[in-house]
Motif scaffolding. Structure first.
Motif, PDB file in Angstrom:
ATOM      1  N   HIS A   1       0.799  -1.229   0.000  1.00 37.38           N
ATOM      2  CA  HIS A   1       0.000   0.000   0.000  1.00 37.38           C
ATOM      3  C   HIS A   1       0.829   1.275   0.000  1.00 37.38           C
ATOM      4  O   HIS A   1       0.267   2.357  -0.142  1.00 37.38           O
ATOM      5  CB  HIS A   1      -0.943   0.007   1.205  1.00 37.38           C
ATOM      6  N   LYS A   2       2.127   1.162   0.236  1.00 40.75           N
ATOM      7  CA  LYS A   2       3.082   2.291   0.220  1.00 40.75           C
ATOM      8  C   LYS A   2       2.919   3.232   1.402  1.00 40.75           C
ATOM      9  O   LYS A   2       3.755   4.070   1.635  1.00 40.75           O
ATOM     10  CB  LYS A   2       2.997   3.118  -1.071  1.00 40.75           C
ATOM     11  N   ARG A   3       1.845   3.125   2.181  1.00 40.80           N
ATOM     12  CA  ARG A   3       1.647   3.967   3.354  1.00 40.80           C
ATOM     13  C   ARG A   3       0.672   3.267   4.292  1.00 40.80           C
ATOM     14  O   ARG A   3      -0.375   2.797   3.851  1.00 40.80           O
ATOM     15  CB  ARG A   3       1.063   5.315   2.946  1.00 40.80           C
ATOM     16  N   ILE A   4       1.013   3.210   5.585  1.00 40.57           N
ATOM     17  CA  ILE A   4       0.110   2.629   6.566  1.00 40.57           C
ATOM     18  C   ILE A   4       0.067   3.540   7.792  1.00 40.57           C
ATOM     19  O   ILE A   4       0.984   4.321   8.042  1.00 40.57           O
ATOM     20  CB  ILE A   4       0.505   1.190   6.967  1.00 40.57           C
ATOM     21  N   THR A   5      -1.007   3.429   8.549  1.00 39.48           N
ATOM     22  CA  THR A   5      -1.183   4.181   9.786  1.00 39.48           C
ATOM     23  C   THR A   5      -0.975   3.240  10.953  1.00 39.48           C
ATOM     24  O   THR A   5      -1.561   2.158  10.993  1.00 39.48           O
ATOM     25  CB  THR A   5      -2.600   4.774   9.858  1.00 39.48           C
ATOM     26  N   THR A   6      -0.141   3.653  11.900  1.00 34.96           N
ATOM     27  CA  THR A   6       0.168   2.819  13.046  1.00 34.96           C
ATOM     28  C   THR A   6       0.650   3.704  14.185  1.00 34.96           C
ATOM     29  O   THR A   6       0.648   4.929  14.062  1.00 34.96           O
ATOM     30  CB  THR A   6       1.225   1.753  12.682  1.00 34.96           C
ATOM     31  N   THR A   7       1.044   3.088  15.296  1.00 33.78           N
ATOM     32  CA  THR A   7       1.591   3.866  16.397  1.00 33.78           C
ATOM     33  C   THR A   7       3.056   4.184  16.116  1.00 33.78           C
ATOM     34  O   THR A   7       3.703   3.523  15.300  1.00 33.78           O
ATOM     35  CB  THR A   7       1.482   3.104  17.731  1.00 33.78           C
ATOM     36  N   VAL A   8       3.580   5.180  16.802  1.00 32.40           N
ATOM     37  CA  VAL A   8       4.957   5.616  16.563  1.00 32.40           C
ATOM     38  C   VAL A   8       5.946   4.519  16.954  1.00 32.40           C
ATOM     39  O   VAL A   8       6.927   4.276  16.242  1.00 32.40           O
ATOM     40  CB  VAL A   8       5.240   6.923  17.337  1.00 32.40           C
TER      41      VAL A   8
END
Length: 162
Positions: A31-38
């Motif tokens: 997906h080239k970009r994911i949302t997650t925790t730091v």
């Protein structure tokens, strides 16, 4: 004492942590970009960047090493066919972490982690900002108020005529 023990275990067993990082790396590659925790993003960065470096050399051994870490042949194919071509001249730093704020439920610090060469949105916004940037000074504010001043004078003169 914890001298020289910098590895973040992320509150998981070793097998759970390796499976999670492998799945996150596959998602990042697809997906080239994911949302997650730091914290997870920093751990993922240390996990995926050596794999991207390994993918620059398209040999059978490097494919086997990357597959042993990812366990997803579609992600391996994507990595060796597309991503390694785009990052061929980059000497490192293939990912970028952009902090987005805190999660609503537990206030965990959230972020995007993305592949640097695939972010067309950042490149477009940077050029757009440079083109439309204006100075904020009293001179420019006075210039915008100057056309409004004659309109105000005409409204003031109307009551004087009465």
């Amino acid at each position: 004492m914890r001298h020289n023990k910098k590895f973040n275990h992320l509150g998981r067993t070793a097998s759970h942590r390796s499976a999670m990082l492998s799945n996150m790396a596959c998602s990042l590659i697809k997906h080239k970009r994911i949302t997650t925790t730091v914290a997870k993003a920093k751990a993922l960065k240390k996990f995926v960047e050596p794999l991207i470096t390994k993918s620059k050399d398209d040999t059978t051994n490097s494919r086997r090493v990357v597959f042993s870490n990812l366990q997803d042949k579609f992600a391996v194919t994507e990595l060796f066919k597309e991503i390694s071509v785009k990052v061929a001249d980059r000497p490192g730093g293939y990912t970028r972490i952009i902090k987005t704020g805190h999660r609503l439920g537990d206030n965990a610090e959230m972020c995007f982690i993305e592949l640097v060469d695939y972010d067309e949105n950042m490149a477009k916004t940077v050029t757009a900002k440079k083109a439309t940037r204006t100075r904020r000074s009293k001179k420019s504010a006075a210039a915008t108020e100057a056309p409004a001043a004659p309109v105000a004078e005409t409204t003031e003169e109307a009551p004087k005529a009465e």
